[in-house]
Design an enzyme around this catalytic site. Sequence first.
Site, mmCIF file in Angstrom:
data_model
loop_
_atom_site.group_PDB
_atom_site.id
_atom_site.type_symbol
_atom_site.label_atom_id
_atom_site.label_comp_id
_atom_site.label_asym_id
_atom_site.label_seq_id
_atom_site.Cartn_x
_atom_site.Cartn_y
_atom_site.Cartn_z
ATOM 1 N N GLY A 23 0.832 -1.192 0.000
ATOM 2 C CA GLY A 23 0.000 0.000 0.000
ATOM 3 C C GLY A 23 0.866 1.241 0.000
ATOM 4 C CB VAL A 27 4.863 -3.921 2.824
ATOM 5 C CG1 VAL A 27 5.612 -4.147 4.123
ATOM 6 C CG2 VAL A 27 5.129 -5.054 1.850
ATOM 7 C CG ASP A 136 -13.225 1.058 0.286
ATOM 8 O OD1 ASP A 136 -13.873 1.455 -0.708
ATOM 9 O OD2 ASP A 136 -11.994 0.887 0.273
#
Length: 499
Positions: A23, A27, A136
Site C-alpha cells: 500500500g 506492506v 469501502d
Amino acid sequence: MASTTTCTRFTDEYQLFEELGKGAFSVVRRCMKIPTGQEYAAKIINTKKLSARDHQKLEREARICRLLKHPNIVRLHDSISEEGFHYLVFDLVTGGELFEDIVAREYYSEADASHCIQQILESVNHCHLNGIVHRDLKPENLLLASKSKGAAVKLADFGLAIEVQGDQQAWFGFAGTPGYLSPEVLRKDPYGKPVDMWACGVILYILLVGYPPFWDEDQHRLYQQIKAGAYDFPSPEWDTVTPEAKDLINKMLTINPAKRITASEALKHPWICQRSTVASMMHRQETVDCLKKFNARRKLKGAILTTMLATRNFSAAKSLLKKPDGVKESTESSNTTIEDEDVKARKQEIIKVTEQLIEAINNGDFEAYTKICDPGLTAFEPEALGNLVEGMDFHRFYFENALSKSNKPIHTIILNPHVHLVGDDAACIAYIRLTQYMDGSGMPKTMQSEETRVWHRRDGKWQNVHFHRSGSPTVPIKPPCIPNGKENFSGGTSLWQNI
C-alpha cells in the site's frame, strides 16, 4: 484472541517471508508464528511516515478488527507496536479475490451469485450488529479463505471503517470508492449503515451480469447517475435473471437510506434464504465473459495507482491523483478508494464554530461565548488602542453593558472565509464580517471588519484562542452625547464587533 502488545517485539515471535501486497505506507507479508508454526499475513505499517491523524486511523482500524470475529471476515490475531513500525497480524487468506475465482469457474449460475452475496451480507450484518460501518465494500476487498472449492468469502480491509451508535446518522466524511458510493454520501448528507447496503447492491448487480449499474468515464456524470438512482436491467442479459434477484437489487439500490433494505432483512429475502427453489441454476457464460473484462479494467487501474504511490512521496502522489476539490480523477473512478474528510469536513467545522461564536455575540449570550472561547483568549482590535487584550474581562464589559441590554435586530454575514488547517488540532480562519443593524433613528446601517481567528481543539471541542480584527470602530447604538440634537456615529466603540 487478539491482543495489543508493546512489550514483545514482533521479530521475537514471528518470522517474515515473501511480500503479498503493498500500500501507500504499508506492506503485507506472509509470516509464521515461531512457537506454533501457524502462518498469518502481517500488515506492516511504517509509523514514521504517519501524521497524528493517520495514527488515530490506525488505532481505529486495529480496534475495529479486534472486535469483529466472524467466519466471513478476515480475522485480526495480533496488534504489535515497535519503534517506527506497527504490525497487524491477520488470517492468511490464500484463495485470492472472489471475482477472480468466479471467472475461472467452469460453471457459474444465479444460485452461485446468491451464495456469494449471502456470505457478504453475513459479514456486513455482523459489522452492523457490532456498530461498525465498513464504508469501502468492493470486489478488491472480497477474498476467499483458500483455493479449495466452496471456500468461504472473507471481507477484508477495514481501513475506512467507522464506529457508530445504533442507527446513528452523521457526516463522517467523504470516503469510499466512486462506483460504490451511495447517494447520501454524494449529497454530503448524514449517513450510517445503509451505505454498506447500497454497495452490496452494486456488487450483486455485477455478480449477475459482470458490469456495474453505474458507469461513466466522467466522474461528475457518474455521481449524477448514482444520486438519481439511474440504473436499469437491459436486455438481453437481464432477461434470464429471476424477478426475485431484481427485486433484491431494487431494495438495496433504494435512494432513500431510511427505506433501503438492511443486512438482516436481506438475509431473509426469498432469493437468499430459499435459493434452491427461487434462484436460477442456468450457467451464465456471458456474465463470466463480462466479468473477465471488468476484472482486467480494474486491475490495470489498480496497478497504475500502486506504481504511482510506490514511486512517489505519498502526499505528493495524493495531490497528483486528486482534483482541486479532493476527489480523484475519473480515470481511477472504478476502484480507487478515496477519503476526503481531512480537508472539506474539517474546514466546514471551523466555519460552523465561527458562526456559532458570532451568533453568541449577536444574542448577547456571554455564557455561550465563554464556552467557545479559551479562558486566556488573546486579541488585537481597534478598541484596545493597539494593545494585546488577554482574558475575558475586556469582552465581559460589552456583554454586560451593551449587548445583553440591546433588543435591536442584528444580522451578521461572513464573507469569503478562508480556513488553514494547522496540524490535526489547530486551525486559522480569515474572513470579512458584515454586521447589519438599525440605528437609533430606525435607519439600516452596515459595519464591516476584517477578522482572523485561531482555533485549537481540546478534548474534541474547538476553542477560539486568539483573534485579530481590523477596521474603523463605529458605534451601532446611541452615544452618550448628541450635539445639536443629532446622533453622531462617526466614532466611538463597536459594541457588536469588538469581540
